[in-house]
Design a protein around this motif. Structure first.
Motif, mmCIF file in Angstrom:
data_model
loop_
_atom_site.group_PDB
_atom_site.id
_atom_site.type_symbol
_atom_site.label_atom_id
_atom_site.label_comp_id
_atom_site.label_asym_id
_atom_site.label_seq_id
_atom_site.Cartn_x
_atom_site.Cartn_y
_atom_site.Cartn_z
ATOM 1 N N GLY A 14 0.835 -1.196 0.000
ATOM 2 C CA GLY A 14 0.000 0.000 0.000
ATOM 3 C C GLY A 14 0.857 1.227 0.000
ATOM 4 N N ALA A 15 0.424 2.257 0.686
ATOM 5 C CA ALA A 15 1.142 3.521 0.743
ATOM 6 C C ALA A 15 1.080 4.047 2.151
ATOM 7 C CB ALA A 15 0.533 4.514 -0.232
ATOM 8 N N SER A 16 2.132 4.644 2.591
ATOM 9 C CA SER A 16 2.179 5.210 3.930
ATOM 10 C C SER A 16 1.282 6.424 4.019
ATOM 11 C CB SER A 16 3.615 5.603 4.280
ATOM 12 O OG SER A 16 3.642 6.295 5.503
ATOM 13 N N VAL A 17 0.581 6.546 5.145
ATOM 14 C CA VAL A 17 -0.333 7.664 5.323
ATOM 15 C C VAL A 17 0.399 8.921 5.720
ATOM 16 C CG1 VAL A 17 -2.304 8.477 6.651
ATOM 17 C CG2 VAL A 17 -2.208 6.103 5.917
ATOM 18 N N ALA A 25 -6.717 15.088 -0.405
ATOM 19 C CA ALA A 25 -7.125 13.954 -1.223
ATOM 20 C C ALA A 25 -6.065 12.864 -1.238
ATOM 21 C CB ALA A 25 -7.430 14.423 -2.646
ATOM 22 N N GLU A 26 -4.783 13.250 -1.304
ATOM 23 C CA GLU A 26 -3.707 12.255 -1.348
ATOM 24 C C GLU A 26 -3.581 11.498 -0.035
ATOM 25 O OE1 GLU A 26 -0.873 15.209 -2.588
ATOM 26 O OE2 GLU A 26 -0.509 14.145 -4.446
ATOM 27 N N VAL A 27 -3.745 12.201 1.069
ATOM 28 C CA VAL A 27 -3.668 11.544 2.368
ATOM 29 C C VAL A 27 -4.799 10.537 2.520
ATOM 30 C CG1 VAL A 27 -3.919 11.932 4.849
ATOM 31 C CG2 VAL A 27 -2.415 13.393 3.513
ATOM 32 N N LEU A 28 -6.012 10.935 2.157
ATOM 33 C CA LEU A 28 -7.141 10.019 2.256
ATOM 34 C C LEU A 28 -6.961 8.832 1.313
ATOM 35 C CD1 LEU A 28 -10.167 12.524 2.373
ATOM 36 C CD2 LEU A 28 -8.903 11.498 4.281
ATOM 37 N N TYR A 29 -6.426 9.092 0.130
ATOM 38 C CA TYR A 29 -6.204 8.015 -0.833
ATOM 39 C C TYR A 29 -5.232 6.977 -0.285
ATOM 40 C CZ TYR A 29 -3.704 5.731 -4.650
ATOM 41 O OH TYR A 29 -3.072 4.821 -5.440
ATOM 42 N N CYS A 30 -4.148 7.439 0.328
ATOM 43 C CA CYS A 30 -3.165 6.498 0.862
ATOM 44 C C CYS A 30 -3.768 5.617 1.947
ATOM 45 C CB CYS A 30 -1.966 7.266 1.424
ATOM 46 S SG CYS A 30 -0.984 8.111 0.171
ATOM 47 N N ALA A 31 -4.573 6.206 2.809
ATOM 48 C CA ALA A 31 -5.192 5.425 3.881
ATOM 49 C C ALA A 31 -6.190 4.419 3.323
ATOM 50 C CB ALA A 31 -5.875 6.362 4.862
ATOM 51 N N ALA A 32 -7.023 4.839 2.378
ATOM 52 C CA ALA A 32 -8.013 3.930 1.808
ATOM 53 C C ALA A 32 -7.347 2.791 1.054
ATOM 54 C CB ALA A 32 -8.948 4.704 0.881
ATOM 55 N N ARG A 33 -6.270 3.106 0.350
ATOM 56 C CA ARG A 33 -5.579 2.066 -0.412
ATOM 57 C C ARG A 33 -4.912 1.063 0.521
ATOM 58 N NH1 ARG A 33 -0.512 3.128 -4.526
ATOM 59 N NH2 ARG A 33 -0.311 0.990 -5.288
ATOM 60 N N GLU A 34 -4.282 1.566 1.572
ATOM 61 C CA GLU A 34 -3.639 0.677 2.532
ATOM 62 C C GLU A 34 -4.671 -0.206 3.231
ATOM 63 O OE1 GLU A 34 -1.537 2.683 5.581
ATOM 64 O OE2 GLU A 34 -0.646 0.868 6.425
ATOM 65 N N ALA A 35 -5.826 0.360 3.572
ATOM 66 C CA ALA A 35 -6.863 -0.418 4.244
ATOM 67 C C ALA A 35 -7.439 -1.483 3.318
ATOM 68 C CB ALA A 35 -7.969 0.519 4.724
ATOM 69 N N ARG A 36 -7.664 -1.120 2.072
ATOM 70 C CA ARG A 36 -8.259 -2.084 1.150
ATOM 71 C C ARG A 36 -7.325 -3.254 0.889
ATOM 72 N NH1 ARG A 36 -8.054 -2.270 -4.273
ATOM 73 N NH2 ARG A 36 -7.160 -0.177 -4.395
ATOM 74 N N ARG A 37 -6.051 -2.951 0.684
ATOM 75 C CA ARG A 37 -5.097 -4.022 0.398
ATOM 76 C C ARG A 37 -4.755 -4.828 1.649
ATOM 77 N NH1 ARG A 37 -0.639 -2.093 -4.068
ATOM 78 N NH2 ARG A 37 -2.109 -1.746 -5.779
ATOM 79 N N GLY A 38 -4.603 -4.124 2.762
ATOM 80 C CA GLY A 38 -4.201 -4.821 3.979
ATOM 81 C C GLY A 38 -5.272 -5.756 4.509
ATOM 82 N N LEU A 39 -6.539 -5.441 4.297
ATOM 83 C CA LEU A 39 -7.613 -6.283 4.803
ATOM 84 C C LEU A 39 -8.300 -7.069 3.690
ATOM 85 C CD1 LEU A 39 -7.291 -3.941 7.052
ATOM 86 C CD2 LEU A 39 -9.547 -4.720 7.781
ATOM 87 N N ASN A 40 -7.715 -7.081 2.511
ATOM 88 C CA ASN A 40 -8.268 -7.832 1.380
ATOM 89 C C ASN A 40 -9.725 -7.458 1.144
ATOM 90 O OD1 ASN A 40 -8.111 -9.664 -0.751
ATOM 91 N ND2 ASN A 40 -8.866 -11.370 0.518
ATOM 92 N N ALA A 41 -10.006 -6.149 1.146
ATOM 93 C CA ALA A 41 -11.366 -5.637 0.988
ATOM 94 C C ALA A 41 -11.616 -5.267 -0.467
ATOM 95 C CB ALA A 41 -11.586 -4.421 1.877
ATOM 96 N N VAL A 42 -12.887 -5.226 -0.840
ATOM 97 C CA VAL A 42 -13.239 -4.828 -2.203
ATOM 98 C C VAL A 42 -13.370 -3.322 -2.327
ATOM 99 C CG1 VAL A 42 -14.376 -7.003 -2.742
ATOM 100 C CG2 VAL A 42 -15.694 -5.137 -1.710
ATOM 101 N N ALA A 43 -13.565 -2.633 -1.213
ATOM 102 C CA ALA A 43 -13.698 -1.182 -1.251
ATOM 103 C C ALA A 43 -13.352 -0.616 0.113
ATOM 104 C CB ALA A 43 -15.117 -0.763 -1.639
ATOM 105 N N ALA A 44 -12.865 0.614 0.108
ATOM 106 C CA ALA A 44 -12.573 1.338 1.344
ATOM 107 C C ALA A 44 -12.947 2.790 1.136
ATOM 108 C CB ALA A 44 -11.095 1.210 1.723
#
Length: 748
Positions: A14-17, A25-44
């Motif tokens: 993912g990406a560091s927050v 927008a970039e900060v929120l994007y990094c957190a959502a991407r890290e959460a989606r990948r880290g928890l194997n989610a379909v959306a964040a």
């Protein structure tokens, strides 16, 4: 400030927050991407608060397109969702069953996903909520996964706190930024105002969100105002437009359907202009495919004008500050959406494509709403002209009626009322309700009303009237049923015979204020085969009593006991022994006028029995004035003068002559219909009633009113004079127009 690009975390994929120099927008994007990948989610997604509206607003979402669109754009703090629960409790929340089957379970997302939400909090400051979605088949989130998402939320909170410390606003936009999964998108140029810079596919995904929301809102829109509200949210806001105006064309001119924003000048310039005028809005109705330029070509330079129209893109008309977007249905241009902006701006191909799709949705919605409005107006016009033009003058029985149509989502119903004057001092009062809301309901209502009136006029008793009307309805071949209440009253002795056909029994309000029911056998509705003849019942009505006949639409939605609600309604208003019928009728229908109570039409008929009291019997007189009668106002003044003089009430002649002159003038000018004047003298008061066919109330308004208010008001000094001379006056709408009434006291 120069924003650094998001860095990748090789361990998490993912990406560091915690990024210095990044925007929101970039900060929120990094957190959502890290959460989606880290928890194997379909959306964040990240929700942030809108304190002014008291809700959570989706600021950014990332993931697969179907799952992203299941995240609500806005949620009230009473919404049963994991995000709201995490925001309110400050702890992680899980939504295990997104599509419950038990009646005691509710959920905001009827989709096959399980949601996990954690608060985004740092140093007791709440920034929002971080939410992930996973297919419900993946099972519940483990304690380790909940802890992992909580850690991401904490790092996001630290990053947001640093942004706030740097003076960067943490207010999300009205619409969220969407990030598709990287494997599903191609590189795309960044367009300011859409998505996150240097994130491929973010621009296009963010543009699709307002389009989808617009489709949802327009599918539910039943009025032009709802279309304008949808366009304001999904067209004006994302494009940062200053104003929006919707236009239609009729009889060779442009007419404003609705507007929003700083649109007053646009409305004045566009409303009523000719279609033959060489204006961008008029050209847009021709569907000309013109390009958008930051500066309009000079009107005196035809070559420049031709050059400005050489590029054929979406059919947009205007310059960089104004756009006139043709709205088309499947065949033709049905309207124009005019947008204005604070300054010149260009429109990249992506935004033009977006506007083209929005234009199609808006055009279909405008045409559908206009077609439905025409159909409703035809049905209601038919029903309105099937109702009584006016109620008859009865020496010992004062009557008034109210008819309220259902809301704009319903077609015309079959409710009606009637008062018939018969020989030998008898009166017949009727209310009825035809099943359904359709043109057939209105047509059957007219046939049944005529039959009831004909049989009653022939002198038949109420039970016979119902039996014969039921037989006639069976011969008509309709499947609709009709409920009906018929009351025949002898105005000399106060004996009333009541007959019902599956209809609510009438109520009586006695002079002491008590309320009773004029009971009678319920019988079967008209149209249902009955083996036994209709049964009725007689009641003695005391002098000063008020009768209330009504249809189910008046009380059917109030509670489990409609009759108790009807009693409460009849007991409302003036509590005196002789209540004013007009005020009482207004009080009875007041609750019905609220939007939640307008699902069904309703008819109300009130009658006050004065009794045979010799010299105390009220004196009545009436005058009919034909439309466009230039001598009608003079006739009304003479009518009032002559009757007050014959009744020994000369002191009231001057003010009532002036009052009737102004009200009749107002009715002849604005209603353009026949006018009926009724004068009634009681022992302590004189009542004046003026009826016309326009249901819009007269509004006393000085010339200083705002321009848009004056457009809706019957304004002028005449009604101000009436308001000055009469302490109180009321305007009461009914099925065929309105009655303006007032009362002046008789000096002792």
């Amino acid at each position: 400030m120069t924003s650094s690009r998001p860095g990748r975390d090789p361990n998490r994929g993912g990406a560091s927050v915690a990024i210095h120099g990044a925007d929101l927008a970039e900060v929120l994007y990094c957190a959502a991407r890290e959460a989606r990948r880290g928890l194997n989610a379909v959306a964040a997604g990240v929700y942030m608060p809108d304190e002014g509206e008291g809700e959570l607003r989706l600021a950014l979402a990332g993931g697969s397109t179907p799952s992203c669109f299941t995240l609500p754009g806005r949620m009230g703090l009473d919404t049963p969702s994991a995000s709201v629960q995490a925001w309110k409790t400050g702890e992680a929340a899980v939504l295990l069953d997104p599509n419950p089957t038990r009646p005691d379970r509710r959920h905001v997302l009827p989709y096959p996903y399980t949601a996990l939400s954690v608060p985004v909090t740092a140093d007791d400051r709440r920034f929002g909520v971080l939410t992930v979605l996973r297919p419900e088949t993946s099972g519940d989130f483990s304690p380790a996964e909940r802890t992992a998402l909580g850690d991401i939320g904490s790092r996001l909170a630290d990053a947001l706190a640093r942004l706030a410390g740097d003076g960067i606003s943490l207010t999300p936009g009205l619409l969220p930024t969407l990030i598709p999964p990287e494997a599903d998108i191609d590189a795309q140029a960044f367009i300011p105002g859409w998505g996150v810079r240097d994130v491929p596919g973010s621009t296009g995904a963010s543009m699709m969100y307002p389009l989808r929301r617009l489709a949802e809102l327009l599918n539910r829109a039943a009025t032009t105002d709802e279309i304008v509200a949808a366009a304001r949210y999904c067209v004006m806001s994302p494009l940062h437009a200053r104003a929006l105006v919707l236009l239609c064309a009729k009889e060779g001119r442009l007419w404003v359907l609705g507007h929003s924003g700083d649109s007053s000048r646009m409305v004045r310039d566009l409303h009523g202009t000719g279609l033959d005028a060489r204006t961008p809005a008029a050209e847009a109705f021709e569907g000309r495919p013109l390009s958008v330029h930051e500066k309009r070509a000079a009107d005196n330079d035809p070559l420049a004008d031709d050059e400005a129209r050489t590029e054929l893109f979406l059919p947009l008309v205007g310059d960089g500050q104004f756009i006139d977007l043709p709205l088309t249905d499947s065949k033709q241009v049905v309207g124009v959406c005019c947008l204005s902006f604070s300054g010149p701006r260009g429109f990249p191909p992506e935004e033009r494509a977006l506007l083209g799709m929005m234009a199609g949705l808006l055009g279909a919605a405008v045409e559908r709403v206009r077609l439905n409005a025409r159909q409703r107006e035809v049905a209601r016009c038919l029903q309105r002209f099937l109702l009584p033009t006016r109620l008859p003058d009865l020496p010992r029985l004062a009557t008034t009626a109210r008819y309220r149509p259902a809301d704009v989502r319903s077609k015309a119903g079959g409710d009606w009322y009637d008062v018939l004057r018969l020989p030998n001092d008898r009166a017949v009062m009727v209310v009825g309700d035809v099943e359904g809301h359709s043109m057939e309901s209105a047509a059957v209502m007219g046939q049944v009303r005529t039959a009831v009136a004909s049989y009653a006029t022939e002198g038949h008793r109420p039970t016979t009237v119902i039996d014969r009307t039921g037989g006639l309805l069976a011969d008509l071949g309709t499947d609709l049923t009709v409920t009906c209440c018929v009351v025949a009253l002898d105005t000399l002795d106060g004996i009333a015979e009541v007959a019902l056909a599956g209809h609510p029994a009438p109520l009586v309000r006695r002079p002491d204020g008590s309320i009773g029911v004029l009971d009678a056998p319920a019988n079967l509705p008209l149209g249902v085969c009955a083996a036994d003849p209709c049964q009725g019942r007689e009641h003695a009505i005391g002098s000063g009593s008020v009768l209330m006949l009504y249809t189910n639409g008046l009380v059917g939605l109030y509670s489990a006991d409609p009759q108790d609600c009807a009693r409460e309604l009849l007991g409302s208003g003036d509590g005196g022994s002789a209540p004013d019928l007009e005020r009482l009728a207004d009080a009875v229908v007041a609750e019905f006028c609220t939007p939640q109570m307008r699902r069904d039409a309703a008819a109300l008929l009130l009658a006050r029995y004065e009794g045979a009291q010799g010299q105390n019997e009220p004196r009545t007189a009436g005058l009919h004035i034909q439309r466009r009668d230039l001598r009608g106002v003079r006739a009304a003044r003479g009518f009032v003068h002559d009757h007050l003089d014959s009744w020994g009430l000369e002191d009231l002649s001057d003010p009532l002559e002036l009052i009737v002159s102004e009200i009749v003038t107002n009715a002849l000018v604005h209603a353009g219909s026949d006018v009926d004047v009724r004068l009634r003298a009681f022992p302590d008061r004189v009542r004046l009633e003026v009826r016309d066919s326009d249901s819009n109330p007269p509004v006393p308004s000085p010339l200083a009113l705002a321009e848009e208010e004056n457009a809706e008001a019957e304004h002028g000094r005449g009604m101000l004079i009436v308001q000055t001379l009469a302490e109180e006056w009321v305007s009461s709408p009914n099925g065929r127009g309105k009655t303006v009434s007032l009362t002046l006291p008789i000096s002792s």
